[in-house]
Scaffold this active site. Structure first.
Site, PDB file in Angstrom:
ATOM      1  N   ASP A  28      10.305  -2.025   1.443  1.00  9.51           N
ATOM      2  CA  ASP A  28      10.988  -1.167   2.417  1.00  9.51           C
ATOM      3  C   ASP A  28      11.070  -1.933   3.738  1.00  9.51           C
ATOM      4  O   ASP A  28      10.762  -3.134   3.802  1.00  9.51           O
ATOM      5  CB  ASP A  28      10.288   0.193   2.547  1.00  9.51           C
ATOM      6  CG  ASP A  28       8.927   0.110   3.217  1.00  9.51           C
ATOM      7  OD1 ASP A  28       8.462  -1.018   3.506  1.00  9.51           O
ATOM      8  OD2 ASP A  28       8.332   1.175   3.460  1.00  9.51           O
ATOM      9  N   CYS A  61       5.322  -2.529   0.715  1.00 15.61           N
ATOM     10  CA  CYS A  61       5.651  -1.545   1.749  1.00 15.61           C
ATOM     11  C   CYS A  61       4.576  -1.683   2.828  1.00 15.61           C
ATOM     12  O   CYS A  61       3.840  -2.664   2.819  1.00 15.61           O
ATOM     13  CB  CYS A  61       5.770  -0.134   1.186  1.00 15.61           C
ATOM     14  SG  CYS A  61       4.269   0.553   0.447  1.00 15.61           S
ATOM     15  N   HIS A  64      -7.687  -8.681 -16.872  1.00 15.79           N
ATOM     16  CA  HIS A  64      -8.094  -7.468 -17.590  1.00 15.79           C
ATOM     17  C   HIS A  64      -6.981  -6.428 -17.723  1.00 15.79           C
ATOM     18  O   HIS A  64      -6.988  -5.646 -18.672  1.00 15.79           O
ATOM     19  CB  HIS A  64      -9.280  -6.801 -16.869  1.00 15.79           C
ATOM     20  CG  HIS A  64     -10.588  -7.488 -17.135  1.00 15.79           C
ATOM     21  ND1 HIS A  64     -11.808  -6.967 -16.770  1.00 15.79           N
ATOM     22  CD2 HIS A  64     -10.860  -8.675 -17.758  1.00 15.79           C
ATOM     23  CE1 HIS A  64     -12.785  -7.787 -17.137  1.00 15.79           C
ATOM     24  NE2 HIS A  64     -12.233  -8.832 -17.724  1.00 15.79           N
TER      25      HIS A  64
HETATM   26  C1  RB5 Z   1       6.736   3.400   6.187  1.00 15.38           C
HETATM   27  O1  RB5 Z   1       6.475   3.844   7.474  1.00 15.38           O
HETATM   28  C2  RB5 Z   1       5.506   3.559   5.310  1.00 15.38           C
HETATM   29  O2  RB5 Z   1       5.237   4.897   5.097  1.00 15.38           O
HETATM   30  C3  RB5 Z   1       5.682   2.828   4.012  1.00 15.38           C
HETATM   31  O3  RB5 Z   1       5.945   1.489   4.256  1.00 15.38           O
HETATM   32  C4  RB5 Z   1       4.491   2.832   3.076  1.00 15.38           C
HETATM   33  O4  RB5 Z   1       3.343   2.394   3.726  1.00 15.38           O
HETATM   34  C5  RB5 Z   1       4.288   4.053   2.290  1.00 15.38           C
HETATM   35  O5  RB5 Z   1       3.346   4.182   1.505  1.00 15.38           O
END
Ligand code: RB5
Length: 155
Positions: free
Chosen positions: A21, A78, A111
């Protein structure tokens, strides 16, 4: 890691699918370049910038492709890695491992035969991320009793 491994593994593993993301966009770009420089073929599903997006959309793309066998390995990023882990592990045959230390990255292969590596871009630096990726890519699954165990996940 020795030179032989860095050459032979891209051919064995095949193309790697990667997604993130906005929170880990920068790290995704660096990991992509790291992989390309080591001879891996990389399929990048986005995100394409630091503009805010929903991590679920990108997690689903990568997890679905691995689940369907289009790619043997995927990498998801993320902010924390938590959201991507939750999404990816909903897909059959996906074993996504959230790692921020080398031992976990290695054991996720030995594993668990993890087929998606998840990392948190807000948690780890670039050098550690590269080492996690390299360890994870170059460590083989042990099989044996661990094969029976992972097979029982989807049965
Ligand atoms: C984005 O702000 C954040 O929520 C996302 O990157 C992630 O950490 C979600 O689990």
């Amino acid at each position: 890691m020795d030179k032989e491994n860095s050459i032979t593994n891209p051919a064995i593993i095949g193309p790697i699918i990667i997604g993130s993301d906005h929170a880990a966009f920068g790290l995704k770009e660096k990991i992509k370049n790291f992989l390309l420089s080591r001879g891996y073929v990389v399929e990048d599903v986005g995100a394409d910038s630091e503009n805010s997006v929903n991590y679920v959309d990108y997690g689903k793309k990568v997890a679905n492709a691995v689940s369907e066998g289009q790619f043997s390995r995927g990498i998801l990023l993320c902010g924390t890695g938590l959201g991507m882990s939750i999404v990816a592990n909903r897909f059959p045959k996906v074993r996504a491992a959230l790692c921020s230390d080398i031992f976990s990255a290695r054991m996720s292969r030995v594993h668990n035969d993890a087929n998606i590596l998840v990392m948190g871009g807000r948690l780890i630096g670039d050098v550690l991320a590269f080492e996690l990726v390299q360890t994870w890519l170059e460590t083989e699954f042990e099989g044996g009793r661990h094969l029976e165990r992972i097979q029982s996940i989807d049965s």
